[in-house]
Enzyme design. Structure first.
Site, PDB file in Angstrom:
ATOM      1  N   ASN A   7     -10.231  52.037  16.804  1.00  7.31           N
ATOM      2  CA  ASN A   7      -9.909  52.092  18.227  1.00  7.31           C
ATOM      3  C   ASN A   7      -8.976  53.289  18.403  1.00  7.31           C
ATOM      4  O   ASN A   7      -7.809  53.219  18.047  1.00  7.31           O
ATOM      5  CB  ASN A   7      -9.213  50.788  18.649  1.00  7.31           C
ATOM      6  CG  ASN A   7      -8.682  50.862  20.064  1.00  7.31           C
ATOM      7  OD1 ASN A   7      -9.041  51.758  20.823  1.00  7.31           O
ATOM      8  ND2 ASN A   7      -7.816  49.922  20.425  1.00  7.31           N
ATOM      9  N   GLU A  50      -6.546  39.749  17.711  1.00  2.33           N
ATOM     10  CA  GLU A  50      -5.477  40.738  17.588  1.00  2.33           C
ATOM     11  C   GLU A  50      -4.170  40.150  18.118  1.00  2.33           C
ATOM     12  O   GLU A  50      -3.921  40.164  19.338  1.00  2.33           O
ATOM     13  CB  GLU A  50      -5.822  41.982  18.411  1.00  2.33           C
ATOM     14  CG  GLU A  50      -7.062  42.707  17.930  1.00  2.33           C
ATOM     15  CD  GLU A  50      -6.996  44.193  18.264  1.00  2.33           C
ATOM     16  OE1 GLU A  50      -7.032  44.988  17.323  1.00  2.33           O
ATOM     17  OE2 GLU A  50      -6.871  44.543  19.442  1.00  2.33           O
ATOM     18  N   SER A  87      -2.160  46.430  13.000  1.00  2.00           N
ATOM     19  CA  SER A  87      -1.537  47.078  11.838  1.00  2.00           C
ATOM     20  C   SER A  87      -2.353  46.927  10.557  1.00  2.00           C
ATOM     21  O   SER A  87      -1.792  46.816   9.469  1.00  2.00           O
ATOM     22  CB  SER A  87      -0.104  46.582  11.642  1.00  2.00           C
ATOM     23  OG  SER A  87       0.678  46.920  12.782  1.00  2.00           O
TER      24      SER A  87
HETATM   25  P1  PGA Z   1      -3.077  49.137  15.299  1.00  2.69           P
HETATM   26  O1  PGA Z   1      -3.943  48.851  16.625  1.00  2.69           O
HETATM   27  O2  PGA Z   1      -4.042  49.106  14.137  1.00  2.69           O
HETATM   28  O3  PGA Z   1      -2.493  50.502  15.517  1.00  2.69           O
HETATM   29  O4  PGA Z   1      -2.063  48.058  15.194  1.00  2.69           O
HETATM   30  C1  PGA Z   1      -4.949  47.874  16.643  1.00  2.69           C
HETATM   31  C2  PGA Z   1      -5.606  47.834  17.984  1.00  2.69           C
HETATM   32  O5  PGA Z   1      -4.942  48.136  18.981  1.00  2.69           O
HETATM   33  O6  PGA Z   1      -6.792  47.509  18.107  1.00  2.69           O
END
Ligand code: PGA
Length: 269
Positions: free
Chosen positions: A12, A174, A220
């Protein structure tokens, strides 16, 4: 990860990259990998509207094994909705899918469960894979309402879909507090919530359909923690923000997925 579900490793990119950077990413990816290397997993990136054409055309020209998705979508097909992009506009680009309900959309752009229900249905109708995101905030987790929040978000958006439609949905769990913070969810806990989601999907459709639906973890995910997360029984891939912006870290996560998928497939023979 289960041998019955093909893992999906989806980047993403959020509101990052211009067209030259997006093109360079796909070219580098194509140089470093091949469709054969990733025969057991699906790779995708979700990018801004202005990059969709470039990423798609570069992936085709370089034969990079990469699906392309949008990051949001209006549910209506056309009309006086200045600034919006419709399902038929995305379908015209022959995209893989569209991320729907990302917490940043919910938080900053007021997307709510009812609106997301219409968007998921519209995406399916346009033959786009909805990558439907849900998850609790830190406050909700600390109040002990994680399960209730997650189930509510899932049920409102997905109830009423036929099992064959549900089978095409990808769900991304998430936890909001883990997104972009470097604080990853404990892998057992992430798996517990993903299993809870699968149980709810079985109630919305049936057990066989729920077993087909891919459930991703996001928040993350990095090369250092990907293997542990992806090895869990109900985690079928990742939605990756920060670590998807560089080819090296994105591919390292994808390789962890491909390795586990190969091992799972070997066990089933
Ligand atoms: P991140 O974002 O891997 O930077 O935590 C995940 C997301 O927003 O889908």
């Amino acid at each position: 990860m289960s041998q019955s579900r093909r893992p999906l490793i989806a980047g993403n990119w959020k509101m990052y990259k211009n067209r030259a950077e997006a093109k360079a990413f796909v070219e580098e990816l194509a140089q470093q990998t091949s469709a054969e290397a990733f025969g057991t997993v699906d790779l995708a990136v979700a990018c801004s509207f202005t990059l969709l054409d470039t990423v798609k055309a570069t992936a085709e020209a370089t034969q990079a094994p990469l699906h392309v998705a949008a990051q949001t979508m209006e549910h209506r097909q056309e009309g006086a909705y200045t600034g919006e992009v419709s399902p038929r506009m995305l379908a015209e680009l022959d995209l893989y899918g569209v991320v729907l309900g990302h917490s940043e959309r919910r938080q900053y752009f007021n997307e709510n469960d009812e609106a997301l229900k219409a968007k998921v249905a519209a995406a399916l109708e346009a033959k786009l894979v909805p990558i439907f995101c849900l998850g609790e905030t830190l406050e909700q987790r600390e109040a002990g309402s994680t399960d209730q929040i997650v189930l509510h978000q899932l049920n409102v958006a997905l109830e009423g879909l036929a099992p064959e439609q549900l089978a095409r949905v990808v769900v991304a769990y998430e936890p909001v507090w883990a997104i972009g913070t470097g604080k990853v969810c404990d892998s057992d806990e992430a798996n517990r919530v993903c299993a809870l989601i699968r149980g709810a999907l079985a109630k919305l459709a049936d057990e066989a359909t729920a077993q087909q639906i891919r459930i991703l973890y996001g928040g993350s995910m990095k090369p250092e923690n990907a293997e542990e997360l992806l090895a869990k029984s109900d985690i079928d891939g990742g939605l990756i923000g920060g670590a998807s912006l560089k080819v090296d870290s994105f591919l390292a996560i994808a390789e962890a997925g491909a390795k586990l998928a190969k091992a799972a497939n070997a066990c089933s023979v």
